[in-house]
Design an enzyme around this catalytic site. Sequence first.
Site, PDB file in Angstrom:
ATOM      1  N   SER A 253       1.038  -1.016   0.040  1.00  0.00           N
ATOM      2  CA  SER A 253       0.054   0.033   0.126  1.00  0.00           C
ATOM      3  C   SER A 253       0.755   1.246   0.279  1.00  0.00           C
ATOM      4  CB  SER A 253      -1.331  -0.070   1.458  1.00  0.00           C
ATOM      5  OG  SER A 253      -0.034  -0.200   2.756  1.00  0.00           O
ATOM      6  N   LYS A 254      -0.004   2.695   0.102  1.00  0.00           N
ATOM      7  CA  LYS A 254       1.174   3.823  -0.135  1.00  0.00           C
ATOM      8  C   LYS A 254       2.411   3.612   0.970  1.00  0.00           C
ATOM      9  CE  LYS A 254      -3.159   2.580  -0.545  1.00  0.00           C
ATOM     10  NZ  LYS A 254      -3.835   2.414   0.458  1.00  0.00           N
ATOM     11  N   ARG A 255       2.386   3.405   1.873  1.00  0.00           N
ATOM     12  CA  ARG A 255       3.137   3.629   3.006  1.00  0.00           C
ATOM     13  C   ARG A 255       4.539   2.550   2.912  1.00  0.00           C
ATOM     14  NH1 ARG A 255       2.476  -0.532   6.924  1.00  0.00           N
ATOM     15  NH2 ARG A 255       0.396  -1.290   6.201  1.00  0.00           N
TER      16      ARG A 255
END
Length: 489
Positions: A253-255
């Site tokens: 995911s984005k993180r």
Amino acid sequence: MSSVRVRFAPSPTGPFHIGGARSALFNWLFARHCGGAFIVRIEDTDLERSTRESEENILAALRWLGMDWDEGVQVGGPDGPYRQTERLDIYRQYVERLLLDGRAYRCYCTEEELAAEREALLKKGEMPRYLGRCRNLSPEDCFRLEKDGRRPVIRFRVPEGEVINVRDLVRGDVSFECGGIGDFIILKSDMIPTYNFAVVVDDHLMSISHVIRAEEHLPNTPRQILLYNALGWSLPEFAHVSLILGKDRSKMSKRHGATSVEQYQEKGYLPEALDNFLALLGWSPGGEEEIFTLEELKQQFTLERVAKSPAVFDLDKLNWLDGHYIRQSPLERVTDLAVPFLEKAGFIATPLSRGKYEWLKMVVDSVREYLNCLEEITVHASIYFMDGVEIEGKEAEEVLAGEQVPAVLSAIQKKVASREELTNPEVKLLLKEVGKELGVKGKQIFMPLRVALTGSTHGPDLNQIMVILGKDKVSDRLARMLGKIAGQV
RNA sequence: GGCCCUAUCGUCUAGUGGUAAGGACAUCACCCUCUCAAGGUGGAGACAUGGGUUCGAAUCCCGUUAGGGCUACCA
């Protein structure tokens, strides 16, 4: 009859995730390997989140990665339309059929009622599912509820006590008990089908032979099989590919950094590097080779060699692959791809003159070996564009502090001034002469010169730096450095 | 919580009952070299755990543990 037809069916609800790109790639490779058809269908039944912009991004990204499709959105085909929101009347026919057959029914439960049921089930430690409150509503009940303003959804009547076996090409047999499923919705209250229903209708109507998709869809598969059976349709083959994980082993995911294809494109990764990298995430040809062209991947890709376990996205390896392709691609191509980054940094302005372009090729050639992606070129190429030289770090200061430095630099300066133009053999000769005349050894002349010219003790080949910088800039930087040193004394 | 999937070096993986457990990225050393990088050579580094099955298990079975996915009128 046995022809291979696969599809990639993204939902256009945001940036094109790298995992989606891999699913697309596996499908495409499989189709091309088998001489089958690759179809692109847009699953935009989530009206809230789907956008045309996202759809176009995804399609552009597929093309950028080198994938083409035989049927689908933008190219058409016999089984169109290929956007689910344009097929609504098709789905309704089949909903109608299930309703008539008693395989589906109207449900008027409210969100609150559903939430309460869910809550209760969870409390009892059971799988939350719809228990079938509206299963046996009479037409009169329905009429009354609709009078009250309730809009129904259509649910599929899941048979009781059955076990559904999913034959999966990568996972083997996986079975699910119907008891754990619960009557699921096939048509939402706004008359839009749900994913589980639309996917079955479309895959059947489009004669999809192999459904290759991410593992997160595995728990949906028994529902879909139930639908195939109820509609009297034969099943496609299923192949569920494991997910791509972030460094901490949770779903990417984005993180975890850049997760969309677009982000990698923007950083200046080469499409062949991304293809090569993605193909090796969860698939392996078995040999000891790691570098593959799309053509080679097409020839070698088979579902049997797809791994079952999830794979962590390894940026180091992507960087290595991309660096490899940057180093080995034709110089002109790399130069062309680097131009936008150089321009954005304010180093150059387009359009480029012929001469400037030729010069730029030398610049690119001298720094390409440092790059993991084209975006990084600006930090390495800056030595050719900066106005004044800034001394970087202690090491460089120390080099300049050597007592032979002023003599060496001014000797070089004089020699440079005496030449018409700096060419590689001339520079080599010139430096050799300086060394001989002053009786200093290689390192003692190269390092001060390097620092004077670039401000750093590291960097590309020094002869090449001189050639690329050219007579004027070399003279200028030398003069300035000499002045600086003199001023300090 | 329930259902399901997965488990070989730090990471991606090869392995399909008998191997010194192979390769790649990353890492370390050396070589090359004005430097860094690239390149070359070499090193270190793994079968999660407990039970079986078997003459023999990384490979087959069961449990445990760990990770992940799903559990929507999202896909």
